[in-house]
Design a protein around this motif. Structure first.
Motif, short mmCIF file in Angstrom:
data_model
loop_
_atom_site.label_atom_id
_atom_site.label_comp_id
_atom_site.label_asym_id
_atom_site.label_seq_id
_atom_site.Cartn_x
_atom_site.Cartn_y
_atom_site.Cartn_z
N ILE B 8 -16.24 16.93 32.91
CA ILE B 8 -15.42 15.78 33.28
C ILE B 8 -14.07 15.85 32.57
O ILE B 8 -14.00 16.00 31.35
N THR B 9 -13.00 15.76 33.36
CA THR B 9 -11.66 15.69 32.80
C THR B 9 -10.96 14.47 33.38
O THR B 9 -11.11 14.18 34.57
N LYS B 10 -10.27 13.72 32.55
CA LYS B 10 -9.54 12.54 33.02
C LYS B 10 -8.20 12.45 32.29
O LYS B 10 -8.15 12.47 31.06
N PHE B 22 -1.52 11.65 29.32
CA PHE B 22 -2.46 11.49 28.21
C PHE B 22 -3.84 11.99 28.66
O PHE B 22 -4.36 11.54 29.69
N VAL B 23 -4.41 12.92 27.91
CA VAL B 23 -5.72 13.46 28.28
C VAL B 23 -6.80 12.62 27.60
O VAL B 23 -6.99 12.69 26.39
N ALA B 24 -7.49 11.79 28.40
CA ALA B 24 -8.51 10.91 27.84
C ALA B 24 -9.81 11.67 27.63
O ALA B 24 -10.52 11.46 26.64
N LEU B 25 -10.15 12.55 28.59
CA LEU B 25 -11.36 13.35 28.48
C LEU B 25 -11.01 14.78 28.86
O LEU B 25 -10.39 15.03 29.88
N ASP B 26 -11.43 15.72 28.02
CA ASP B 26 -11.02 17.10 28.21
C ASP B 26 -12.26 17.97 28.43
O ASP B 26 -12.90 18.41 27.47
N ASP B 27 -12.65 18.18 29.69
CA ASP B 27 -13.75 19.06 30.04
C ASP B 27 -15.02 18.71 29.26
O ASP B 27 -15.57 19.53 28.53
N VAL B 28 -15.48 17.47 29.41
CA VAL B 28 -16.64 17.00 28.66
C VAL B 28 -17.92 17.27 29.45
O VAL B 28 -18.03 16.93 30.62
N SER B 29 -18.88 17.93 28.80
CA SER B 29 -20.21 18.11 29.39
C SER B 29 -21.24 17.55 28.42
O SER B 29 -21.12 17.73 27.21
N THR B 50 -13.63 5.43 28.44
CA THR B 50 -13.29 6.05 29.73
C THR B 50 -14.51 6.77 30.28
O THR B 50 -14.82 6.68 31.47
N LEU B 51 -15.23 7.48 29.42
CA LEU B 51 -16.42 8.19 29.86
C LEU B 51 -17.45 7.20 30.42
O LEU B 51 -18.05 7.42 31.47
N LEU B 52 -17.62 6.08 29.72
CA LEU B 52 -18.58 5.06 30.17
C LEU B 52 -18.18 4.51 31.54
O LEU B 52 -19.03 4.33 32.42
N ARG B 53 -16.88 4.26 31.71
CA ARG B 53 -16.41 3.69 32.98
C ARG B 53 -16.53 4.71 34.11
O ARG B 53 -16.73 4.34 35.27
N ILE B 54 -16.43 5.99 33.77
CA ILE B 54 -16.61 7.02 34.80
C ILE B 54 -18.08 7.09 35.21
O ILE B 54 -18.40 7.22 36.39
N ILE B 55 -18.99 6.95 34.24
CA ILE B 55 -20.42 6.94 34.58
C ILE B 55 -20.73 5.76 35.49
O ILE B 55 -21.50 5.86 36.45
N ALA B 56 -20.08 4.62 35.23
CA ALA B 56 -20.34 3.40 36.00
C ALA B 56 -19.65 3.42 37.36
O ALA B 56 -20.01 2.65 38.24
N GLY B 57 -18.65 4.29 37.53
CA GLY B 57 -17.90 4.29 38.77
C GLY B 57 -16.73 3.32 38.76
O GLY B 57 -16.14 3.04 39.78
#
Lengths: 269, 334
Positions: B8-10, B22-29, B50-57
């Protein structure tokens, strides 16, 4: 709280009350007293006049139509402005204030330039299709809508900003579609701002004069609204009818405001 | 079955044109196991929310995939993910009663009235709000509102419960109560739960597993004990608690023994400069008697402090406590 001397408070109060009396209360009360100079005769005479009843009907139709249009578009534009990012957003926001700052007469002229059936920019095409805008009800609705455009939006936008989008996201994560979220969360959240905006828009629409005068052609018994008729009767020395109509317009506005202040909860949490 | 986050990258556009985004998430697995209580821990702006909000959609990733319980959720809208989300500021539906708030997800799903009522009663009982069912959220305290929000999220029987700094807006005492309560609740309900926090004490106390996130990357994943005893790197070590550096090595200030006589193998001479008593512990500022004359902090219990007769200007000898240092575990590749 800052403590002030009793004398200063008395002076301030007198100034404010005097200002409001001279500017608002005294003139309006004169309209009321003149209306009832001859008891109820001015009112009953006015209601017996078919031109008056037609003008009142037309005013109601134009005002209610434009309020309905402003309600739908006002909510849509408000949500667009607060919840979405897009290029030109600031320009759109600035444009929305144009109707407040431009004279209604100019609004009327501008509409004439676009929709005039003979020389307008869009008018001839519409006229060919059998749609008449200028010198008929659609044009008057258009002009009134334009003038009252920002009122709903300026009430709803700050409330939308204040409540934020957490509740909407919570509803979405609980399974609500965007329409369900709008109906069950967003609209109830801005309910009072909407009611207030609608009432302001209604009061403004009932009283619109300049823009409507330009686009309507002011045809007696056809495209003449209550405000136009007030002016005409006053010029033609039929003052009792002018006062009676003014009184009715003022009462309608006051009733709107009173309804809102009764409906609005004392302290919204 | 679990939640799988892969690559995940955001990025967020920076304010002002011409700047790097601004890189909030950089290739997170990352894989989050089912039925556990997992904490995403890290400093503010590190990307954990940001990661939590991506999981939630609630937010879309620029690239990468999210799989929830075997279903590819990457392009599913929030309302189809069956995810319970609890916000820091409760996001209570202000115009609805507490019971209506909790019933919302069930009414959207058009469940029969009797079933909704039963379920709402059960949940309000679970979160101890039964007597507040007919109140409006504005009549509740912050802690009560957050419990209501939890009940509302649990009502839809979510595959995963996500909490974004759930206790961040509450005062210290309520925060402590609620996190103990969350731990007990999770032991009863067993729903896969991820919560975001920047409070290391909260994560250590509540979570089964902790994911440390910093500057858009995962620094380490492990149990609270693994993270505390065997931090993967200096960042994790520093973030999980106070540290003191001796000869370029990080130690916990309470993992350094103080002697008033020389001769202990590996001990280094120092001198007490200041002391500060805080409750049961005494924080000593000591000056190392080496070339650099560095000042470091060492913590001792007040009883130990008394028995050694420690005072400013006393010469002491310091040695790392035996058994506190654990070989560093294999660093997690982010």
């Amino acid at each position: 709280m800052v403590r002030s001397s009793p004398l200063l408070r008395l002076v301030l109060r007198t100034v404010v009350v005097g200002y409001l009396v001279l500017l608002v209360a005294w003139p309006v009360s004169l309209v009321v007293t003149h209306t009832f100079d001859g008891g109820f005769s001015a009112l009953s005479k006015a209601f017996a006049d078919p031109e008056v009843t037609h003008a009142l009907q037309l005013t109601a139709i134009v005002a209610l139509s434009s309020v309905a249009i402003n309600l739908v578009f006002g909510v849509t534009i408000s949500i667009l402005l607060v919840r979405y990012e897009f290029p030109g957003k600031r320009l759109l926001s600035a444009l929305l204030d144009v109707p407040l700052s431009v004279s209604p007469v100019v609004v009327g002229l501008a509409l004439l330039l676009v929709y005039n059936p003979r020389s307008g920019w869009l008018g001839p095409a519409l006229a060919d299709a059998g749609v008449q805008i200028i010198f008929s009800t659609p044009g008057m609705v258009l002009a009134t809508t334009f003038v009252a455009l920002p009122l709903v939006i300026r009430e709803v936008v700050p409330v939308l900003e204040e409540i934020g989008d957490d509740q909407e996201w919570a509803a979405r994560s609980l399974g609500a579609s965007s329409f369900q979220t709008l109906r069950r969360i967003t609209l109830p959240g801005v309910k009072w701002a909407l009611v207030y905006g609608v009432v302001l828009a209604l009061a403004r629409s009932l009283g619109e004069y300049g823009a409507v005068k330009v686009v309507s052609g002011n045809v007696v018994g056809s495209t003449q609204t209550a405000t136009l008729l007030v002016d005409q009767r006053y010029q033609n020395f039929d003052q009792p009818t002018a006062y009676a109509l003014s009184f009715l317009l003022a009462v309608a506005s006051v009733v709107c405001i009173v309804i809102v202040s009764v409906l609005r909860p004392k302290q919204e949490a | 079955m679990s939640i799988d986050i892969s690559h995940i990258t955001k990025r967020f556009p920076s304010a002002g044109s011409g700047k790097e985004p601004f890189v909030a998430l950089d290739d997170v697995s990352l894989t989050i196991p089912s039925g556990r209580l997992t904490a995403l821990l890290g400093p503010s702006g590190g990307g954990k929310s940001t990661l939590l909000r991506i999981i939630a959609g609630l937010e879309n990733a620029d690239s990468g995939a999210v799989t929830i319980e075997g279903t590819d959720a990457t392009h599913l809208p929030a309302q189809k993910r069956n995810v319970g989300f609890v916000f820091q500021h409760y996001a209570a539906f202000k115009h609805m009663s507490v019971a209506k708030n909790v019933a919302f997800g069930l009414e959207i799903r058009k469940r029969p009235k009797a079933e909704v009522k039963q379920k709402v009663d059960d949940l309000l009982n679970l979160v101890h709000l039964t007597q507040f069912a007919d109140r409006l959220p504005s009549q509740l305290s912050g802690g009560q509102r957050q419990r209501m929000a939890l009940a509302r999220a649990l009502a839809i029987e979510p595959n995963v419960l996500l909490l974004d700094e759930p206790f961040g807006a509450l005062d210290a005492k309520v925060r402590k109560e609620l996190r103990e309560w969350l731990r007990r609740l999770h032991d009863e309900v067993h729903v896969t739960t991820i919560f975001v926090t920047h409070d290391q004490e909260e994560a250590l106390e509540v979570a089964d597993e902790i994911v440390v996130i910093n500057e858009g990357r995962v620094e380490q994943v492990g149990t609270p004990d693994q993270l505390y005893d065997a931090p993967a790197n200096d960042f994790v070590m520093r973030f999980l608690g106070p540290t003191t550096e001796i000869n370029g090595v990080l130690h916990r200030p309470h993992d350094i023994e103080v002697f008033t006589h020389p001769g202990i193998a590996g001990s280094i001479p120092a001198r007490v400069v200041r002391e500060l008593r805080v409750g049961f512990e005494v924080r000593l500022t000591v000056e190392l008697l080496d070339a650099a004359h560095e000042e470091i902090t060492v913590t001792v219990t007040r009883a130990h402090h008394r028995s050694l007769g420690l005072r400013p200007d006393l010469d002491v000898w310091l040695a790392p406590t035996h058994g506190a240092v654990v070989p560093v575990m294999e660093s997690v590749t982010a």
